[in-house]
Write a protein that holds these residues in place. Structure first.
Motif, PDB file in Angstrom:
ATOM      1  N   ALA A 145       0.809  -1.217   0.000  1.00 43.57           N
ATOM      2  CA  ALA A 145       0.000   0.000   0.000  1.00 43.57           C
ATOM      3  C   ALA A 145       0.841   1.265   0.000  1.00 43.57           C
ATOM      4  O   ALA A 145       0.550   2.222  -0.734  1.00 43.57           O
ATOM      5  N   ALA A 146       1.877   1.311   0.808  1.00 44.05           N
ATOM      6  CA  ALA A 146       2.708   2.515   0.883  1.00 44.05           C
ATOM      7  C   ALA A 146       3.429   2.759  -0.439  1.00 44.05           C
ATOM      8  O   ALA A 146       3.526   3.909  -0.901  1.00 44.05           O
ATOM      9  N   LEU A 147       3.931   1.700  -1.068  1.00 46.41           N
ATOM     10  CA  LEU A 147       4.594   1.849  -2.366  1.00 46.41           C
ATOM     11  C   LEU A 147       3.610   2.356  -3.407  1.00 46.41           C
ATOM     12  O   LEU A 147       3.933   3.255  -4.200  1.00 46.41           O
ATOM     13  N   HIS A 148       2.410   1.802  -3.433  1.00 46.11           N
ATOM     14  CA  HIS A 148       1.409   2.241  -4.408  1.00 46.11           C
ATOM     15  C   HIS A 148       1.072   3.722  -4.215  1.00 46.11           C
ATOM     16  O   HIS A 148       0.916   4.467  -5.198  1.00 46.11           O
ATOM     17  N   ALA A 149       0.970   4.156  -2.974  1.00 44.63           N
ATOM     18  CA  ALA A 149       0.655   5.562  -2.705  1.00 44.63           C
ATOM     19  C   ALA A 149       1.799   6.466  -3.181  1.00 44.63           C
ATOM     20  O   ALA A 149       1.560   7.519  -3.790  1.00 44.63           O
ATOM     21  N   ARG A 150       3.028   6.075  -2.919  1.00 42.91           N
ATOM     22  CA  ARG A 150       4.177   6.865  -3.375  1.00 42.91           C
ATOM     23  C   ARG A 150       4.245   6.883  -4.899  1.00 42.91           C
ATOM     24  O   ARG A 150       4.569   7.911  -5.505  1.00 42.91           O
ATOM     25  N   ALA A 151       3.963   5.740  -5.516  1.00 37.74           N
ATOM     26  CA  ALA A 151       3.994   5.669  -6.981  1.00 37.74           C
ATOM     27  C   ALA A 151       2.971   6.621  -7.583  1.00 37.74           C
ATOM     28  O   ALA A 151       3.248   7.328  -8.563  1.00 37.74           O
ATOM     29  N   ALA A 152       1.771   6.663  -7.003  1.00 38.63           N
ATOM     30  CA  ALA A 152       0.731   7.567  -7.505  1.00 38.63           C
ATOM     31  C   ALA A 152       1.179   9.023  -7.410  1.00 38.63           C
ATOM     32  O   ALA A 152       0.942   9.820  -8.330  1.00 38.63           O
ATOM     33  N   ARG A 153       1.835   9.375  -6.316  1.00 36.08           N
ATOM     34  CA  ARG A 153       2.308  10.756  -6.168  1.00 36.08           C
ATOM     35  C   ARG A 153       3.405  11.078  -7.177  1.00 36.08           C
ATOM     36  O   ARG A 153       3.467  12.191  -7.718  1.00 36.08           O
ATOM     37  N   LEU A 154       4.278  10.116  -7.446  1.00 39.91           N
ATOM     38  CA  LEU A 154       5.392  10.359  -8.355  1.00 39.91           C
ATOM     39  C   LEU A 154       4.946  10.585  -9.799  1.00 39.91           C
ATOM     40  O   LEU A 154       5.589  11.332 -10.541  1.00 39.91           O
ATOM     41  N   VAL A 155       3.854   9.941 -10.215  1.00 41.10           N
ATOM     42  CA  VAL A 155       3.423  10.061 -11.619  1.00 41.10           C
ATOM     43  C   VAL A 155       2.294  11.076 -11.808  1.00 41.10           C
ATOM     44  O   VAL A 155       1.903  11.353 -12.938  1.00 41.10           O
ATOM     45  N   ARG A 156       1.789  11.624 -10.725  1.00 42.35           N
ATOM     46  CA  ARG A 156       0.590  12.468 -10.818  1.00 42.35           C
ATOM     47  C   ARG A 156       0.754  13.597 -11.836  1.00 42.35           C
ATOM     48  O   ARG A 156      -0.180  13.916 -12.590  1.00 42.35           O
ATOM     49  N   HIS A 157       1.932  14.215 -11.885  1.00 37.59           N
ATOM     50  CA  HIS A 157       2.130  15.354 -12.791  1.00 37.59           C
ATOM     51  C   HIS A 157       2.101  14.949 -14.265  1.00 37.59           C
ATOM     52  O   HIS A 157       1.975  15.800 -15.138  1.00 37.59           O
ATOM     53  N   ARG A 158       2.202  13.659 -14.544  1.00 33.19           N
ATOM     54  CA  ARG A 158       2.189  13.175 -15.926  1.00 33.19           C
ATOM     55  C   ARG A 158       0.786  12.816 -16.429  1.00 33.19           C
ATOM     56  O   ARG A 158       0.580  12.647 -17.631  1.00 33.19           O
ATOM     57  N   VAL A 159      -0.164  12.675 -15.518  1.00 35.95           N
ATOM     58  CA  VAL A 159      -1.421  12.010 -15.857  1.00 35.95           C
ATOM     59  C   VAL A 159      -2.257  12.790 -16.865  1.00 35.95           C
ATOM     60  O   VAL A 159      -2.905  12.191 -17.730  1.00 35.95           O
ATOM     61  N   THR A 160      -2.250  14.115 -16.803  1.00 38.99           N
ATOM     62  CA  THR A 160      -3.025  14.881 -17.777  1.00 38.99           C
ATOM     63  C   THR A 160      -2.579  14.551 -19.198  1.00 38.99           C
ATOM     64  O   THR A 160      -3.407  14.332 -20.099  1.00 38.99           O
ATOM     65  N   GLY A 161      -1.282  14.492 -19.425  1.00 39.56           N
ATOM     66  CA  GLY A 161      -0.766  14.112 -20.742  1.00 39.56           C
ATOM     67  C   GLY A 161      -1.135  12.691 -21.106  1.00 39.56           C
ATOM     68  O   GLY A 161      -1.465  12.398 -22.263  1.00 39.56           O
ATOM     69  N   TRP A 162      -1.093  11.794 -20.129  1.00 42.83           N
ATOM     70  CA  TRP A 162      -1.490  10.401 -20.388  1.00 42.83           C
ATOM     71  C   TRP A 162      -2.953  10.319 -20.806  1.00 42.83           C
ATOM     72  O   TRP A 162      -3.301   9.587 -21.734  1.00 42.83           O
ATOM     73  N   GLN A 163      -3.805  11.068 -20.100  1.00 43.31           N
ATOM     74  CA  GLN A 163      -5.234  11.032 -20.423  1.00 43.31           C
ATOM     75  C   GLN A 163      -5.481  11.510 -21.846  1.00 43.31           C
ATOM     76  O   GLN A 163      -6.280  10.902 -22.583  1.00 43.31           O
ATOM     77  N   GLU A 164      -4.814  12.582 -22.239  1.00 42.60           N
ATOM     78  CA  GLU A 164      -4.995  13.109 -23.590  1.00 42.60           C
ATOM     79  C   GLU A 164      -4.546  12.096 -24.632  1.00 42.60           C
ATOM     80  O   GLU A 164      -5.227  11.875 -25.645  1.00 42.60           O
ATOM     81  N   HIS A 165      -3.406  11.460 -24.392  1.00 50.49           N
ATOM     82  CA  HIS A 165      -2.896  10.454 -25.338  1.00 50.49           C
ATOM     83  C   HIS A 165      -3.842   9.261 -25.413  1.00 50.49           C
ATOM     84  O   HIS A 165      -4.177   8.790 -26.506  1.00 50.49           O
ATOM     85  N   TRP A 166      -4.279   8.772 -24.255  1.00 51.75           N
ATOM     86  CA  TRP A 166      -5.138   7.585 -24.216  1.00 51.75           C
ATOM     87  C   TRP A 166      -6.466   7.846 -24.913  1.00 51.75           C
ATOM     88  O   TRP A 166      -6.963   6.997 -25.665  1.00 51.75           O
ATOM     89  N   GLU A 167      -7.057   9.006 -24.683  1.00 53.03           N
ATOM     90  CA  GLU A 167      -8.326   9.338 -25.329  1.00 53.03           C
ATOM     91  C   GLU A 167      -8.180   9.376 -26.846  1.00 53.03           C
ATOM     92  O   GLU A 167      -9.070   8.939 -27.582  1.00 53.03           O
ATOM     93  N   ALA A 168      -7.051   9.900 -27.327  1.00 51.20           N
ATOM     94  CA  ALA A 168      -6.851  10.055 -28.765  1.00 51.20           C
ATOM     95  C   ALA A 168      -6.437   8.769 -29.455  1.00 51.20           C
ATOM     96  O   ALA A 168      -6.532   8.666 -30.687  1.00 51.20           O
TER      97      ALA A 168
END
Length: 238
Positions: A160-183
């Motif tokens: 659980a702690a690793l998953h929480a840290r991983a989510a924080r580390l990638v959070r700044h990338r997610v908007t770009g990921w969402q745009e790519h995935w949708e397209a």
């Protein structure tokens, strides 16, 4: 899309798993997880294993030519090379793994500091790249050995702690990921939905736009991936 996606909107790479010894005396790759993408292995040569930490606990999955293994996001995985291990790696969400959808199992103090994490993951261009890849792997192994012991004792909840840290580390990338995935991936699924509707109405639909694509290999030597030397191809983009 300028060209059809690879079936399923996935990416494929040819992986020659590292054959140099890690800090634990075994040959293999860097332990890590993916935050949004599933991964599959098709073993095309050699032998070894993939060690995993997941909700199912700590497991070892032997790998031999012809084997297929896959796992979902959040699964920590570490490849072990017993001799000539080579894989065809299939990743969902083509474009996301290449854009940073992976977190290595560095020690807690590195995972808790985004600047330290970025420094630890970076590989220099040119000379020194191989040494940096080995150092990155050994640092990930240090965190992995502690984590594996915790999972063996208490089960998948120890992640659980690793998953929480991983989510924080990638959070700044997610908007770009969402745009790519949708397209790309989402748009591909929508094209299938529309095609099924057309077929149900007795219409040819998208078949009139039938096309064939050949991917070009990324030029140069194999890259230094987390688990080994990678041969990749250029995929169509939105």
């Amino acid at each position: 899309m300028a060209a059809p996606l690879f079936p399923g909107g996935v990416a494929v790479s040819d992986l020659a798993v590292y054959d140099g010894e890690g800090a634990d005396g075994r040959c293999g790759g860097s332990p890590h997880l993916h935050t949004a993408s599933s991964e599959g292995y098709v073993v095309v040569g050699g032998s070894g294993a993939v060690e995993t930490l997941s909700a199912q606990g700590a497991e070892v999955h032997p790998l031999a030519t012809g084997d297929i293994v896959w796992f979902s996001p959040g699964t920590v995985h570490r490849l072990v090379n017993d001799g000539g291990l080579r894989l065809l790696v299939v990743m969902s969400n083509a474009g996301l793994p290449e854009a940073g959808d992976a977190v290595l199992t560095f020690p807690d103090e590195v995972l808790a500091d985004p600047a330290a994490y970025a420094t630890a993951t970076a590989l220099p261009d040119g000379e020194g790249r191989a040494d940096a890849a080995r150092a990155r792997r050994d640092l990930a192994l240090a965190g992995y050995e502690r984590l594996r012991g915790e999972v063996a004792r208490t089960g998948g909840a120890a992640l659980a702690a690793l998953h929480a840290r991983a989510a924080r580390l990638v959070r700044h990338r997610v908007t770009g990921w969402q745009e790519h995935w949708e397209a790309t991936v989402a748009a591909e699924a929508e094209r299938t939905r529309a095609q099924l509707a057309a077929l149900a109405a007795g219409e040819a639909g998208a078949m009139a736009a039938a096309a064939v694509v050949r991917a070009d290999a990324v030029p140069g030597e194999r890259g230094y991936g987390m688990c080994g030397r990678l041969r990749t191809w250029e995929w169509p983009t939105a």
